[in-house]
Each structure stands twice: as structure tokens, then as C-alpha cells.
Design a protein around this motif. Structure first.
Motif, PDB file in Angstrom:
ATOM      1  N   ASN A  85      -2.423 -14.958  11.970  1.00  0.00           N
ATOM      2  CA  ASN A  85      -2.762 -13.669  11.283  1.00  0.00           C
ATOM      3  C   ASN A  85      -2.087 -12.590  11.953  1.00  0.00           C
ATOM      4  OD1 ASN A  85      -3.823 -11.623   9.965  1.00  0.00           O
ATOM      5  ND2 ASN A  85      -5.738 -12.712   9.373  1.00  0.00           N
ATOM      6  N   LEU A  88      -3.792  -9.164  13.345  1.00  0.00           N
ATOM      7  CA  LEU A  88      -4.920  -9.417  14.388  1.00  0.00           C
ATOM      8  C   LEU A  88      -4.307 -10.039  15.649  1.00  0.00           C
ATOM      9  CD1 LEU A  88      -7.931 -10.441  12.251  1.00  0.00           C
ATOM     10  CD2 LEU A  88      -7.523  -8.467  13.183  1.00  0.00           C
ATOM     11  N   SER A 130     -19.442  -4.910  26.525  1.00  0.00           N
ATOM     12  CA  SER A 130     -19.691  -5.788  25.464  1.00  0.00           C
ATOM     13  C   SER A 130     -18.627  -5.698  24.438  1.00  0.00           C
ATOM     14  CB  SER A 130     -21.108  -5.266  24.678  1.00  0.00           C
ATOM     15  OG  SER A 130     -20.923  -3.949  24.312  1.00  0.00           O
ATOM     16  N   LEU A 131     -17.529  -4.840  24.624  1.00  0.00           N
ATOM     17  CA  LEU A 131     -16.640  -4.938  23.644  1.00  0.00           C
ATOM     18  C   LEU A 131     -15.314  -5.981  24.148  1.00  0.00           C
ATOM     19  CD1 LEU A 131     -15.849  -1.087  22.793  1.00  0.00           C
ATOM     20  CD2 LEU A 131     -16.923  -2.772  21.528  1.00  0.00           C
ATOM     21  N   VAL A 133     -15.420  -8.728  24.581  1.00  0.00           N
ATOM     22  CA  VAL A 133     -15.270 -10.056  24.020  1.00  0.00           C
ATOM     23  C   VAL A 133     -14.296 -10.120  22.721  1.00  0.00           C
ATOM     24  CG1 VAL A 133     -17.383  -9.681  22.648  1.00  0.00           C
ATOM     25  CG2 VAL A 133     -17.079 -11.961  23.254  1.00  0.00           C
ATOM     26  N   TYR A 134     -14.293  -9.018  22.014  1.00  0.00           N
ATOM     27  CA  TYR A 134     -13.498  -8.995  20.831  1.00  0.00           C
ATOM     28  C   TYR A 134     -12.023  -9.481  21.032  1.00  0.00           C
ATOM     29  CZ  TYR A 134     -17.533  -7.263  18.367  1.00  0.00           C
ATOM     30  OH  TYR A 134     -18.589  -7.364  17.777  1.00  0.00           O
ATOM     31  N   VAL A 137     -12.288 -13.102  21.214  1.00  0.00           N
ATOM     32  CA  VAL A 137     -12.505 -13.953  20.208  1.00  0.00           C
ATOM     33  C   VAL A 137     -11.442 -13.820  18.795  1.00  0.00           C
ATOM     34  CG1 VAL A 137     -14.014 -13.859  18.124  1.00  0.00           C
ATOM     35  CG2 VAL A 137     -15.051 -13.927  20.402  1.00  0.00           C
ATOM     36  N   ILE A 138     -10.811 -12.654  18.525  1.00  0.00           N
ATOM     37  CA  ILE A 138      -9.844 -12.106  17.756  1.00  0.00           C
ATOM     38  C   ILE A 138      -8.533 -13.083  17.908  1.00  0.00           C
ATOM     39  CG2 ILE A 138      -8.424 -10.446  16.944  1.00  0.00           C
ATOM     40  CD1 ILE A 138     -10.793  -8.504  16.784  1.00  0.00           C
ATOM     41  N   TRP A 141      -9.072 -16.628  16.972  1.00  0.00           N
ATOM     42  CA  TRP A 141      -9.275 -16.822  15.641  1.00  0.00           C
ATOM     43  C   TRP A 141      -7.635 -16.705  14.721  1.00  0.00           C
ATOM     44  CZ3 TRP A 141      -8.512 -13.952  11.052  1.00  0.00           C
ATOM     45  CH2 TRP A 141      -8.994 -14.529   9.991  1.00  0.00           C
ATOM     46  N   PHE A 149      -9.095 -21.367  19.539  1.00  0.00           N
ATOM     47  CA  PHE A 149     -10.224 -21.310  18.620  1.00  0.00           C
ATOM     48  C   PHE A 149     -11.466 -21.845  19.443  1.00  0.00           C
ATOM     49  CE2 PHE A 149     -13.473 -21.975  15.272  1.00  0.00           C
ATOM     50  CZ  PHE A 149     -13.488 -20.892  14.821  1.00  0.00           C
ATOM     51  N   MET A 153     -14.771 -19.315  20.898  1.00  0.00           N
ATOM     52  CA  MET A 153     -16.064 -19.718  20.755  1.00  0.00           C
ATOM     53  C   MET A 153     -16.866 -19.801  22.125  1.00  0.00           C
ATOM     54  SD  MET A 153     -16.943 -20.160  17.720  1.00  0.00           S
ATOM     55  CE  MET A 153     -15.796 -18.851  17.170  1.00  0.00           C
ATOM     56  N   ALA A 156     -17.240 -16.158  23.413  1.00  0.00           N
ATOM     57  CA  ALA A 156     -18.320 -15.295  22.752  1.00  0.00           C
ATOM     58  C   ALA A 156     -19.540 -15.696  23.630  1.00  0.00           C
ATOM     59  CB  ALA A 156     -18.291 -15.703  21.375  1.00  0.00           C
ATOM     60  N   ALA A 157     -19.952 -17.065  23.476  1.00  0.00           N
ATOM     61  CA  ALA A 157     -21.229 -17.349  23.930  1.00  0.00           C
ATOM     62  C   ALA A 157     -21.257 -16.910  25.406  1.00  0.00           C
ATOM     63  CB  ALA A 157     -21.350 -18.952  23.788  1.00  0.00           C
ATOM     64  N   ILE A 160     -21.764 -13.103  25.806  1.00  0.00           N
ATOM     65  CA  ILE A 160     -22.966 -12.369  25.449  1.00  0.00           C
ATOM     66  C   ILE A 160     -23.976 -13.248  26.435  1.00  0.00           C
ATOM     67  CG2 ILE A 160     -24.978 -12.850  23.689  1.00  0.00           C
ATOM     68  CD1 ILE A 160     -22.655 -12.834  21.549  1.00  0.00           C
ATOM     69  N   GLU A 163     -24.214 -11.012  29.602  1.00  0.00           N
ATOM     70  CA  GLU A 163     -24.673  -9.721  29.361  1.00  0.00           C
ATOM     71  C   GLU A 163     -25.859  -9.189  29.471  1.00  0.00           C
ATOM     72  OE1 GLU A 163     -22.266  -7.881  26.183  1.00  0.00           O
ATOM     73  OE2 GLU A 163     -20.840  -8.172  27.588  1.00  0.00           O
TER      74      GLU A 163
ATOM     75  N   PHE B  71     -18.763 -14.778  14.842  1.00  0.00           N
ATOM     76  CA  PHE B  71     -19.069 -16.238  15.279  1.00  0.00           C
ATOM     77  C   PHE B  71     -19.294 -17.121  14.329  1.00  0.00           C
ATOM     78  CE2 PHE B  71     -20.881 -19.486  17.651  1.00  0.00           C
ATOM     79  CZ  PHE B  71     -20.193 -19.501  19.004  1.00  0.00           C
ATOM     80  N   MET B  74     -16.283 -16.939  11.629  1.00  0.00           N
ATOM     81  CA  MET B  74     -15.307 -17.616  11.834  1.00  0.00           C
ATOM     82  C   MET B  74     -15.468 -19.162  11.810  1.00  0.00           C
ATOM     83  SD  MET B  74     -13.793 -15.745  15.197  1.00  0.00           S
ATOM     84  CE  MET B  74     -12.890 -14.242  15.084  1.00  0.00           C
TER      85      MET B  74
END
Lengths: 352, 205
Positions: A85, A88, A130-131, A133-134, A137-138, A141, A149, A153, A156-157, A160, A163, B71, B74
Motif C-alpha cells: 500500500n 502508507l 504511545s504514538l 507504535v504506529y 504497525v503501519i 500492514w 505483519f 502485531m 503493538a502488543a 501497549i 506503556e 489491531f 488489520m
């Protein structure tokens, strides 16, 4: 700095604008240079612990190695996978890099030497981290590929989870300092230990918090031993598998800028920031500018980060989650209660 | 000047990204636009002088809730043609909700223009509290004036959390989870034994 520009005959609006831009450049440019040198330092420390020489070809003692690497990635072709993509895919490394720079706006380098002296400074740091992670993650994906991918995942886990405990640890510090402002937190540490030691690490209630903050910081920046997002034995290179050229370099720079930020936070929150380590005037100790002290503390923590990376094997993912949720979260929650109870008795005399 | 510019920038971006949330074809793009909308709303909060709320908005919504959304979205394997198939069937319901929201907006703006409700009049010490920093002001209201309401809200949330865990947790008997304490307690002496097998005998396990 605004006053200087006003004195030069500019209107207040323009003076403010110029001062802000100058401040941003004054932080961002040395930071980028620092990141280049810290990558070299990381490789040298790592090599020394593995009884190797490390980079020693480019420049004297290999000092210019990072710049050579930078030039190399700069000249490479940017490859965008056809199934990715595109928008992104390209914006993800930019997010990581920008976010890594953003948080430095509230780090105090000396008394009052801070780009943005806001009274929610620590919350700002938490919001910015906290930003982070984007970007990961982006990237995972948008690459449209399996390993990135999986890595996204995991990231992200992981981010979070840690934090949450970092938030509670910061609350403990804020309770002691009585402010969210970073400069006020540093000032509150002046002579905290018997009027001699500058820093919260000397406090019995906050020392365990510092140890947990150091470990959580490693997990938050996905540094070894928690670098499961780019575990090369399982995920090739994790979220950056599909990246090449400058996009890859941006991840690289962002990652190390984040590590430096975590070192700076360790120094500011627990080791007195720009204050000298002791509150006694041994040598003309207070004549040394605060930036030097902060820099020395950052380098000290970076050495710990490198040391851990060189010596500790990688965690397994379920163990990482267990450490975050079943060990750090309950302990940090308990310490929030302990610290507020202790302060209630000693500082506020048992009345609300 | 810069405040006005910043306000129009944040407001325009909030509305534009909100429109893009519902018009984006890809659900992941929708979530990302939602995050942009949250972020610009936080910017508006900062302009209004509520920096604590702005930071909370970023930490809670952008940092936790939207990550969870992203999460889930996706990982879902979404069939886009199937998603659009129900459009005509659900259109009247959507229209109804849109009309209700529009009516609420009209009422809201009308009521706002008619003047504010005098539920409680601010006292002098409340005004000085608000002049303090944001966090201190909110803390004084939450832990002073509304302490019991705030704490009962906390207890309700705690009960809801424990309830959700109890309702969904199944104790499976057929798995062998790791016992960390047991693993750490184990010593080499218990785990290994020295044998000296004779030639041609092998080892009895």
C-alpha cells in the motif's frame, strides 16, 4: 531567545517564530549527529564485549563509519513492493522518525533551557511515546508481507503492555516531584538524598521504580533483549524487511533517537537531569554547564543499554508478556499506593 | 493571529478526516483517518487551554483505543463486495440515524444560542482553582467536590472488568502451562543423572 531577536529590531511575532525554529534546529541537528556517533559507540561497545575490534576502517578509529553507512543507504534505490500500500508504506518510516524527534521538545538541557516549557511535560512524553507504535504497525500492514505483519502485531502488543507500567512508574515520580513539568521534576531532585545526592534513585521507594523503568524502556524501544519485533531468527528483519534505502535509514535513526530519549528520561526522572550528581561543591562542580552533566548521564545509560544488548539473550514472547503484565504492572501499582501513602504521612501530615 | 490560523487548520483537518473515515474504501484507512481526527481534536483542546484533556485524548484514544481498533481491523479478512452488498437494505436505518443526529445538532445549537443553563453558579474559590494549572483544577474537582461519584465510577469499572474476565475465562484442563517458579527451582542434580552403561547394555530410561 525571543528577546534577543526582539532586541535586533524584529516584531514580537517574527522573533518568536525565528526563536522557535532556531530552538528546533539547535536540538534536532546535534541529536542527529549524536545518533550517528551513538550507533558507532554501540557497535564499538558490542564489539569490545565480544572481543572484536568493531568498525575501525573509515576515518580515525572508524569514527566516520556511521556517515559512510548513511551515504551508502542514501545512494541505494528505494524499492516499493508492487503489492504494498504505497502511501502508507512510505509514510510509516516518516512517522517513526518524526515521533522520535518530537519528544525532545520537553527535555530540559539546563535550568530553563527547554524548547517548550509546558506544565504537562511528562504527559506529553507519554503521549508521544504511545504514538511510536504506529510507525511499526503501519509498516507491517502496508508491506503486505507475512513477516512484517507478524512483527507489527508483536510490536503493538509489546508497546501497549509496557506503556501501562511506565505510566505507573511516572506517576510515582510525579507524586514525589509534585509536578508534571520536567524542569520542576529536576529541581525537586536537588539534594533529595540527605541534602547531598541529587536524584530520586537514592530513594528506597523510587530505586525499584528506576530499575523497572530501565527495563521497561528497553522493551518500549524494542531494544535487545526485547527486540522480538525484529527477531532475525524468526521474522527475517521484522517490520523493516521490505524497506530499503532512506526509508530503512529513517527507521534506523528513529530507533536510536528513541533509545537516546529513554536514556535522557532515565537521567531526568531519576538521576537529577542537568544537576551534578552530588549537591556539594567538591571541585567547581556547579560551574560545569548542565548540558555536560545531562550528556554524561545519557552516555552512562546508553552504555548500560549496550551492555545489556551485548550480554543478554533474547526473551521469548510469552515471557515478555508475563514480565509486563504479571510482574511489572502489579509491582508498579503497589508502589503507586506505597509512595502516595508515604507522602501522605510525611509530607501532608496524614490529612487529605 | 497564529491562534486563529491554528484553529482553522485543526478544525478543517478534523472535519476533513472525519469525512474520510466514513468515505474511505479500506477499513484500515478509515481507522487511520480516525486517528488523524483524534489528533486534530487534541490540537483544538490545546488551543482551548485544556492541555491535560488534550494529552489524555492522545494517550487514551490514539495510544490505546485506536491501536486496538487497528489491531482488530488489520487481522480481519474483510470482503469488500460483501460489505457494500447490505448498503441498500440498511440505507433507511442509516438515514434515520442521520436525521436524529441532525435534529440533535439543530436543537443543540438553538439551545446554545438561547443562553447557557444556570445549573450551578461558580464560587470565587472555584474560579481561582481554574486559574491554576489544568491538572490541579481537575484534581480538585474530581477528588474534592465529586469524590464519591468518582470513586463509585471507579468501582463500577473495576467490577465490570472482573466480570468480563470471570465470564470469558475458561479453565482448560488439557493444557500444561508453564510454572515459572517450578522451573527456576529445578537444579541440575534433579534434571540429570550420571550413568556408566556397560558395552552392549545401553541405558535404561
Amino acid at each position: 531567545m525571543t528577546e534577543t531577536f526582539v532586541n535586533w529590531g524584529l516584531s514580537y511575532d517574527w522573533a518568536w517564530f525565528l526563536a522557535t525554529v532556531a530552538g528546533i534546529l539547535l536540538i534536532a541537528l546535534p541529536l542527529m549527529l549524536g545518533v550517528a556517533m551513538i550507533i558507532y559507540a554501540d557497535r564499538k561497545i558490542w564489539a569490545a564485549m565480544a572481543l572484536r575490534r568493531g568498525p575501525n576502517v573509515v576515518g580515525p578509529w572508524g569514527l566516520l563509519q556511521s556517515f559512510a553507512d548513511g551515504l551508502k543507504v542514501f545512494l541505494q534505490e528505494t524499492i516499493i513492493p508492487s503489492a504494498a500500500n504505497k502511501g502508507l508504506f512510505l509514510i510509516a518510516p516518516i512517522i517513526t522518525f518524526t515521533v522520535a524527534l518530537l519528544a525532545w521538545a520537553v527535555i530540559p538541557f539546563n535550568s530553563g533551557a527547554v524548547l517548550s516549557d509546558i506544565n504537562v511535560g511528562l504527559l506529553y512524553v507519554l503521549a508521544i511515546s504511545s504514538l511510536g507504535v504506529y510507525g511499526v504497525v503501519i509498516a507491517g500492514w502496508a508491506s503486505n508481507s507475512k513477516y512484517p505483519f507478524f512483527s507489527a502485531m508483536r510490536a503493538a502488543a509489546q508497546m501497549i503492555s509496557y506503556e501501562v507500567s511506565i505510566g505507573f512508574i511516572l506517576i510515582c515520580v510525579v507524586l514525589y516531584a509534585g509536578s508534571f513539568n520536567m524542569n520542576a521534576i529536576v529541581e525537586a531532585q536537588r539534594g533529595h538524598g540527605f541534602g547531598i545526592v541529587n536524584g530520586y534513585w537514592f530513594n528506597l521507594l523510587l530505586f525499584p521504580m528506576w530499575v523497572m523503568f530501565l527495563i521497561s524502556g528497553m522493551a518500549e524501544t524494542a531494544r535487545a533483549p526485547f527486540d522480538l519485533t525484529e527477531a532475525e531468527s524468526e521474522l527475517v528483519a521484522g517490520y523493516q524487511t521490505e524497506y530499503s534505502s532512506m526509508a530503512f535509514a529513517l527507521y534506523w535513526l528513529g530507533e536510536y533517537a528513541n533509545v537516546l530519549l529513554m536514556c535522557a528520561l532515565n537521567a531526568v526522572l531519576f538521576f537529577g537531569g542537568w544537576l551534578p550528581p552530588l549537591n556539594i561543591d567538591l571541585i567547581p562542580w556547579f560551574e560545569i554547564p548542565g548540558v555536560v552533566w545531562l550528556l554524561l548521564k545519557i552516555l552512562f545509560f546508553f552504555f548500560i543499554f549496550s551492555w545489556v544488548k551485548a550480554t543478554v539473550p533474547r526473551y521469548r514472547y510469552d515471557q515478555l508478556m508475563r514480565l509486563g503484565w504479571k510482574v511489572f504492572l502489579p509491582i508498579s501499582l503497589l508502589f503507586v499506593v506505597l509512595v502516595s501513602g508515604w507522602l501522605m504521612i510525611t509530607r501532608y501530615g496524614g490529612v487529605a | 493571529m497564529i491562534q486563529v490560523l491554528a484553529f482553522y487548520l485543526f478544525a478543517a483537518l478534523t472535519i476533513a478526516s472525519a469525512v474520510l473515515v466514513i468515505s474511505a474504501r479500506n477499513p484500515v484507512h478509515s481507522v487511520l483517518w480516525l486517528i488523524v481526527a483524534f489528533f486534530n481534536a487534541a490540537g483544538l483542546m490545546v488551543l482551548a487551554g485544556a492541555e491535560f484533556i488534550a494529552m489524555l485524548l492522545v494517550i487514551v484514544y490514539v495510544g490505546a483505543v485506536a491501536v486496538l481498533f487497528l489491531f482488530v481491523v488489520m487481522m480481519l479478512d474483510i470482503d469488500f463486495s460483501e460489505l457494500r452488498a447490505g448498503f441498500v437494505r440498511n440505507f433507511p436505518l442509516g438515514l434515520l440515524i442521520a436525521l436524529v443526529l441532525l435534529a440533535e445538532l439543530v436543537f443543540g445549537i438553538g439551545a446554545y444560542q438561547a443562553g447557557r443553563i444556570e445549573l450551578a453558579t461558580g464560587t470565587a474559590d472555584q474560579v481561582t482553582a481554574m486559574a491554576d494549572s489544568n491538572i490541579a483544577a481537575i484534581g480538585q474537582v474530581l477528588y474534592g467536590q465529586y469524590l464519591f461519584l468518582f470513586e463509585s465510577a471507579g468501582i463500577i469499572l473495576l467490577v465490570a472488568m472482573i466480570g468480563a474476565i470471570v465470564l470469558t475465562h475458561r479453565d482448560r484442563k488439557d493444557t500444561r502451562p508453564q510454572n515459572i517458579g517450578k522451573q527456576i527451582r529445578r537444579r541440575p542434580g534433579e534434571a540429570t543423572r550420571n550413568v556408566k552403561p556397560e558395552i552392549g547394555q545401553g541405558v535404561q530410561l
